[in-house]
Design a protein around this motif. Sequence first.
Motif, PDB file in Angstrom:
ATOM      1  N   ALA A   1     -19.672  -9.180 -11.353  1.00 43.97           N
ATOM      2  CA  ALA A   1     -19.388  -9.562  -9.984  1.00 43.97           C
ATOM      3  C   ALA A   1     -19.795  -8.423  -9.059  1.00 43.97           C
ATOM      4  O   ALA A   1     -19.868  -7.269  -9.457  1.00 43.97           O
ATOM      5  CB  ALA A   1     -17.907  -9.848  -9.839  1.00 43.97           C
TER       6      ALA A   1
ATOM      7  N   HIS B   1     -18.257  -6.979  -6.817  1.00 43.50           N
ATOM      8  CA  HIS B   1     -17.260  -5.926  -6.622  1.00 43.50           C
ATOM      9  C   HIS B   1     -17.446  -4.800  -7.623  1.00 43.50           C
ATOM     10  O   HIS B   1     -17.194  -3.650  -7.342  1.00 43.50           O
ATOM     11  CB  HIS B   1     -15.857  -6.462  -6.861  1.00 43.50           C
ATOM     12  CG  HIS B   1     -15.370  -7.302  -5.753  1.00 43.50           C
ATOM     13  ND1 HIS B   1     -15.217  -6.829  -4.485  1.00 43.50           N
ATOM     14  CD2 HIS B   1     -15.000  -8.592  -5.729  1.00 43.50           C
ATOM     15  CE1 HIS B   1     -14.759  -7.789  -3.735  1.00 43.50           C
ATOM     16  NE2 HIS B   1     -14.623  -8.872  -4.443  1.00 43.50           N
TER      17      HIS B   1
ATOM     18  N   ASP C   1      -9.585  -8.719  -0.363  1.00 46.40           N
ATOM     19  CA  ASP C   1     -10.730  -9.505   0.068  1.00 46.40           C
ATOM     20  C   ASP C   1     -10.840  -9.566   1.588  1.00 46.40           C
ATOM     21  O   ASP C   1      -9.882  -9.281   2.307  1.00 46.40           O
ATOM     22  CB  ASP C   1     -10.621 -10.935  -0.489  1.00 46.40           C
ATOM     23  CG  ASP C   1     -11.115 -11.007  -1.924  1.00 46.40           C
ATOM     24  OD1 ASP C   1     -11.389  -9.927  -2.486  1.00 46.40           O
ATOM     25  OD2 ASP C   1     -11.200 -12.112  -2.472  1.00 46.40           O
TER      26      ASP C   1
ATOM     27  N   GLN D   1     -15.521  -7.037   2.514  1.00 52.08           N
ATOM     28  CA  GLN D   1     -16.758  -7.334   1.815  1.00 52.08           C
ATOM     29  C   GLN D   1     -17.476  -6.064   1.390  1.00 52.08           C
ATOM     30  O   GLN D   1     -18.337  -6.089   0.539  1.00 52.08           O
ATOM     31  CB  GLN D   1     -17.670  -8.156   2.746  1.00 52.08           C
ATOM     32  CG  GLN D   1     -18.848  -8.789   2.055  1.00 52.08           C
ATOM     33  CD  GLN D   1     -20.069  -8.809   2.945  1.00 52.08           C
ATOM     34  OE1 GLN D   1     -20.215  -7.987   3.832  1.00 52.08           O
ATOM     35  NE2 GLN D   1     -20.952  -9.753   2.692  1.00 52.08           N
TER      36      GLN D   1
ATOM     37  N   ARG E   1     -18.701  -3.218  -0.425  1.00 55.59           N
ATOM     38  CA  ARG E   1     -18.625  -2.938  -1.861  1.00 55.59           C
ATOM     39  C   ARG E   1     -18.395  -1.464  -2.125  1.00 55.59           C
ATOM     40  O   ARG E   1     -18.499  -1.011  -3.242  1.00 55.59           O
ATOM     41  CB  ARG E   1     -19.897  -3.413  -2.560  1.00 55.59           C
ATOM     42  CG  ARG E   1     -19.745  -4.738  -3.241  1.00 55.59           C
ATOM     43  CD  ARG E   1     -19.564  -5.849  -2.237  1.00 55.59           C
ATOM     44  NE  ARG E   1     -19.811  -7.164  -2.835  1.00 55.59           N
ATOM     45  CZ  ARG E   1     -19.776  -8.283  -2.162  1.00 55.59           C
ATOM     46  NH1 ARG E   1     -19.488  -8.258  -0.871  1.00 55.59           N
ATOM     47  NH2 ARG E   1     -20.012  -9.425  -2.756  1.00 55.59           N
TER      48      ARG E   1
ATOM     49  N   TYR F   1      -3.555  -9.664  -0.665  1.00 52.19           N
ATOM     50  CA  TYR F   1      -4.196 -10.970  -0.814  1.00 52.19           C
ATOM     51  C   TYR F   1      -3.559 -11.928   0.178  1.00 52.19           C
ATOM     52  O   TYR F   1      -2.566 -11.605   0.817  1.00 52.19           O
ATOM     53  CB  TYR F   1      -4.087 -11.481  -2.259  1.00 52.19           C
ATOM     54  CG  TYR F   1      -2.687 -11.840  -2.682  1.00 52.19           C
ATOM     55  CD1 TYR F   1      -1.840 -10.871  -3.209  1.00 52.19           C
ATOM     56  CD2 TYR F   1      -2.201 -13.148  -2.550  1.00 52.19           C
ATOM     57  CE1 TYR F   1      -0.552 -11.192  -3.583  1.00 52.19           C
ATOM     58  CE2 TYR F   1      -0.924 -13.472  -2.924  1.00 52.19           C
ATOM     59  CZ  TYR F   1      -0.096 -12.501  -3.432  1.00 52.19           C
ATOM     60  OH  TYR F   1       1.189 -12.820  -3.792  1.00 52.19           O
TER      61      TYR F   1
ATOM     62  N   GLN G   1      -8.161 -17.760  -4.173  1.00 46.98           N
ATOM     63  CA  GLN G   1      -9.246 -16.902  -4.649  1.00 46.98           C
ATOM     64  C   GLN G   1      -8.959 -15.427  -4.362  1.00 46.98           C
ATOM     65  O   GLN G   1      -9.279 -14.561  -5.155  1.00 46.98           O
ATOM     66  CB  GLN G   1     -10.560 -17.324  -3.985  1.00 46.98           C
ATOM     67  CG  GLN G   1     -11.795 -16.643  -4.562  1.00 46.98           C
ATOM     68  CD  GLN G   1     -11.957 -16.881  -6.068  1.00 46.98           C
ATOM     69  OE1 GLN G   1     -11.684 -17.980  -6.562  1.00 46.98           O
ATOM     70  NE2 GLN G   1     -12.367 -15.848  -6.786  1.00 46.98           N
ATOM     71  N   THR G   2      -8.339 -15.175  -3.219  1.00 45.38           N
ATOM     72  CA  THR G   2      -8.064 -13.774  -2.885  1.00 45.38           C
ATOM     73  C   THR G   2      -7.055 -13.180  -3.870  1.00 45.38           C
ATOM     74  O   THR G   2      -7.073 -11.979  -4.136  1.00 45.38           O
ATOM     75  CB  THR G   2      -7.502 -13.647  -1.459  1.00 45.38           C
ATOM     76  OG1 THR G   2      -6.244 -14.304  -1.390  1.00 45.38           O
ATOM     77  CG2 THR G   2      -8.447 -14.231  -0.445  1.00 45.38           C
TER      78      THR G   2
ATOM     79  N   ASN H   1      -8.903 -12.422  -7.156  1.00 44.80           N
ATOM     80  CA  ASN H   1      -9.707 -11.202  -7.070  1.00 44.80           C
ATOM     81  C   ASN H   1      -8.884  -9.923  -7.155  1.00 44.80           C
ATOM     82  O   ASN H   1      -9.454  -8.838  -7.214  1.00 44.80           O
ATOM     83  CB  ASN H   1     -10.511 -11.187  -5.762  1.00 44.80           C
ATOM     84  CG  ASN H   1     -11.671 -12.164  -5.817  1.00 44.80           C
ATOM     85  OD1 ASN H   1     -12.065 -12.587  -6.903  1.00 44.80           O
ATOM     86  ND2 ASN H   1     -12.196 -12.529  -4.664  1.00 44.80           N
TER      87      ASN H   1
ATOM     88  N   ARG I   1      -9.911  -7.664  -9.851  1.00 52.23           N
ATOM     89  CA  ARG I   1     -11.117  -6.883  -9.567  1.00 52.23           C
ATOM     90  C   ARG I   1     -10.774  -5.637  -8.764  1.00 52.23           C
ATOM     91  O   ARG I   1     -11.318  -4.561  -8.996  1.00 52.23           O
ATOM     92  CB  ARG I   1     -12.099  -7.709  -8.741  1.00 52.23           C
ATOM     93  CG  ARG I   1     -12.815  -8.753  -9.528  1.00 52.23           C
ATOM     94  CD  ARG I   1     -13.782  -9.430  -8.584  1.00 52.23           C
ATOM     95  NE  ARG I   1     -14.456 -10.536  -9.222  1.00 52.23           N
ATOM     96  CZ  ARG I   1     -15.256 -11.375  -8.572  1.00 52.23           C
ATOM     97  NH1 ARG I   1     -15.415 -11.211  -7.271  1.00 52.23           N
ATOM     98  NH2 ARG I   1     -15.850 -12.348  -9.200  1.00 52.23           N
ATOM     99  N   TRP I   2      -9.918  -5.822  -7.796  1.00 52.72           N
ATOM    100  CA  TRP I   2      -9.550  -4.679  -6.963  1.00 52.72           C
ATOM    101  C   TRP I   2      -8.793  -3.638  -7.775  1.00 52.72           C
ATOM    102  O   TRP I   2      -8.951  -2.437  -7.551  1.00 52.72           O
ATOM    103  CB  TRP I   2      -8.725  -5.128  -5.765  1.00 52.72           C
ATOM    104  CG  TRP I   2      -9.544  -5.859  -4.749  1.00 52.72           C
ATOM    105  CD1 TRP I   2      -9.555  -7.195  -4.499  1.00 52.72           C
ATOM    106  CD2 TRP I   2     -10.499  -5.288  -3.866  1.00 52.72           C
ATOM    107  NE1 TRP I   2     -10.455  -7.494  -3.517  1.00 52.72           N
ATOM    108  CE2 TRP I   2     -11.049  -6.343  -3.111  1.00 52.72           C
ATOM    109  CE3 TRP I   2     -10.967  -3.993  -3.640  1.00 52.72           C
ATOM    110  CZ2 TRP I   2     -12.035  -6.141  -2.130  1.00 52.72           C
ATOM    111  CZ3 TRP I   2     -11.931  -3.790  -2.668  1.00 52.72           C
ATOM    112  CH2 TRP I   2     -12.450  -4.855  -1.928  1.00 52.72           C
TER     113      TRP I   2
END
Lengths: 801, 212
Positions: free
Chosen positions: A266, A268, B18, B69, B71, B90, B96-97, B100, B103-104
């Motif tokens: 992804a 990220h 996000d 957004q 990166r 979130y 979706q947030t 994610n 990921r964070w």
Amino acid sequence: MTEGQTRPKVKEIKDAYDRLFNVSLSLSKIKDAALGGRLFQAADDAPGVAGRSLAWKLFLVQAEPLQTKADVISVSPLEVLRAARHQYTTLLLEKMRAPDGSYEEGLTIPGSNEPPSRAAQTRLDLSRNNPLSLDDQNPWTEWFASMELRKEILKDVERTFPDIGYFRDPDVQAQLTNILFIHSSLYPDIGYRQGMHELLAPLYYAVDYDSLDEKDSSLDDSNVKDFCSRAWIAADAWALFSSVMNGVGRWYEWQDRKTTEKSPLASHVQLNAGSGGSSMKPYVAPIVEACNRVQSTYLKSVDPELWKSMQNAGTEPQIYGIRWLRLLFTREFDMHDSMILWDGLFACDPSFNLAEWVCVAMLIRIRNKLIPSDYSSQLTFLLRYPSTPGDTTSGELTVHHATLLLRQALTLQMSPSPTTGVSVIHENRNLLDIPVEVPEPPPPPARRRPRPGDRGQSFSSGSGTSAQRGLGGRVGHSRQQSNPMALPEMLARGLLERGESLGINKTVMNAVSELKRNLPDLANSIGKLPLSPQSAYAAYPLLDERPTTERRSWESSSRFEVERELSELRKVQRRLGDSVEWIVDTLLQDEGDANNKDTIRKRKQEALESLAYVRDVLKSNTTDIQEERLIGEEERKRREAKERSEKEKEDERRRDIERSTPKLPQPAAAPSRPQGLVTSRSSSAISSSHPGIARSPPKFGTIASSHPSTLPSPRIPPSLAAPQNPIAPWTYTRSDFSSNSSPITSLPRIPPPTSTAQWTPTPTTPAFPPPSASLSEVPPNASRDQAPRRGVEHDPLGALL
Amino acid sequence: MAEGSNFDYLFKVVLIGDSGVGKSNLLSRFTRNEFNLETKSTIGVEFATRSITVDGKTLKAQIWDTAGQERYRAITAAYYRGAVGALLVYDISKHQTYVNVTRWLKELRDHADSNIVIMLVGNKSDLKHLRAVPTDEAKAFAAENNLSFMETSALDASNVESAFQTILTDIYRIVSSKSLEQSADPIKPSAGDSITVAPSVDANANQGSKCC
């Protein structure tokens, strides 16, 4: 544009068009006008300026970059524009079409009033091409991804300039989204990045503002109508946006192209470039490079003081630079002002290199706020750029502050030097009422700075704060004693902190204001100044200031003094480097050869002592270097001899010239020179004018063994040097003075050499004079210097640090 | 700026999550008590400070906000450097947030100090009718990952103050106990007594030597 919103009158647009295309001004004249803010006479409060988008189209949408005459191209930009419109339509039809050939409802293709017809699909493989197919090559997957992208874009478009009603119009938002979507699908490597929407929005607005209804019968010039056609707003905005992104796009680039393709992860998740293969060069985003350039190269070269203060605070340029550059300053200034900036940026340089210099000019403009600030306050100013004071105070400002910024950026770009920086500072004072003097910083919290009384203990630390402490330790000493002591660590801590730590009124720009009066003359003379390469000060020819002796002790050093100190430092560094070079050479010598083992050992010993001295010089921040301690006896003699022979050859040559000049009949007289510099030997060498006979001692590293007995300085046997008491002053080696409890002021100083750096003036004095011999020459507070020296291996520094 | 320098501790806290989850509004609500229904998207970095008092000590929070957004390619190092706390935000109305968030977390593991104090924040709790992430689920997730958890609404200001108070107090407790052990490192010596949550280099080194 919806009803109720005002566009300029048709006549205004027509006039603007005529001004640009029908007055036969050369393109460079027009660009000049744009840079000077003279292109439009706009009311300051108007949201738009009639004709702005026409000029932008002229600057940005060009097929051939080498056209010079605006009148010649009065048709051709239209041609280019038509081509761009056609391209946009094609792209829209291609990218917005779903895999089944249908289009979203409500999509209008510019130039035609009907909704796009469903493209005729010859044959569809429904097993693959259907929205529910799980086939890997299902075109719908891509389609859904692009739908996601459009949603993401729309999320930002909806938040575009919330305070401007125009952008709340759903139709405008849809058009903006389309344009951004088309652009990002053309450049999938970068894709859509936040911020692009705020670049596009003003472009779109300007085009719409100047647009003309083609059915309007009040105007019969079809070229104007076509050029400003309302039907093609989106296409024209896209064309402008593409041109802008040609230059600005690199600042949105965020990942190596190759890794983007490879990475299945992804977005990220970023792969560390180093983890894959150690040989890979880590990717540095162009925006980071640009930001670093702004602060570490450009700013440093034009305003070293400001650069230092930002460096000291630890302010990283990308923190503020990203937004400044990516949005081309629309968040830093209000719309009206930033559009003036855009006029100039678009006119002058499609690569937008000027924008980086605009950043520099912006930094200089708020230098009075930045310099006294700490990290947090600096960031606050940089991230909420203060409005320009000239704005409010003087209504009859002769030049708009944004135009001024452009002008300054151009000047700085053309001649990036401290002189230009100073002239910008003064321009700001004259035109914007920004004082030249940097205000006094707020009193720092008491606990952060050691009191002068603490300095005894404070020397224990070898960390980066030692320079600061060293400065604190000099409080109360006269100016002569507080010579600039600076080496890189000190530069890092900041020469400026001196004023702070002395707690005095800061008048750094004092001398500069004097300079200002003479600036016009100086500017003329600078170009003519002969810059001799030997002179360390040649780079700073503006020494028009009071001599240091006239200055009272509490006055802080001036900008040029600071610069001079810097150049002095560089000189010192070079010398230290030379010394270390010799030391390394010596230490690398092979000890294996039994014949001259002892010699080499001795030499190595000498080298170690020199090394210890270099260390001490580095640690103590002194600029007074005892030349003879930098290199060993023998090497020094060799160098001196070489120096002499070169000098003599030079003299000889000069004499030859003099001889050939009939007016000067005294051939034997050497040019007058201080007696101490010319030894009796020189006269003998003078007689031999052939280079072959001139003294050329063996090169040390290779044939050094041929001089086994050239170590005349008396040496203390190691047994005598053993320390009885580590604190007693007589046990200090010469290399100790930077250690724990030795205040820097007692550092032994010999009078600074009067000759150039390479010329050592004391060839007859032994390098390490015996105590009795040196007592009379050394300042009284240098007592430790005469103490018996111990070997470096007994250096107590290691234990004390 | 002078009045801002009276503090006992300076903590850098970053906001991540996000795009569009309300990070900027959390920041403006906490530092300026402002809320904007339509804020511009954050470009690059935003930054604000506010001081609070805990146990009679003044804690100055330096809160950093960045584009969702973004990166971090360009600013990763600068953004996370010295951060002792992170609010991972979130949107409770957008599943979706929440997805994610993992990921964070990885992003934090990769770039931030390993001892960073993390709080999971479900923002927009005022949008009850649109809730897409059950509170219990998020709470369980937070417990699993050793994060503190809170639902906030920058719009009606509920829990915003207390979320920041909580994380700052947590950091303060850790730092003040660590500083007793003399292991606290200043984030930036020139910015006052800023303290990291003591990356215990010694402990790591010991572990390393044992296993090798």
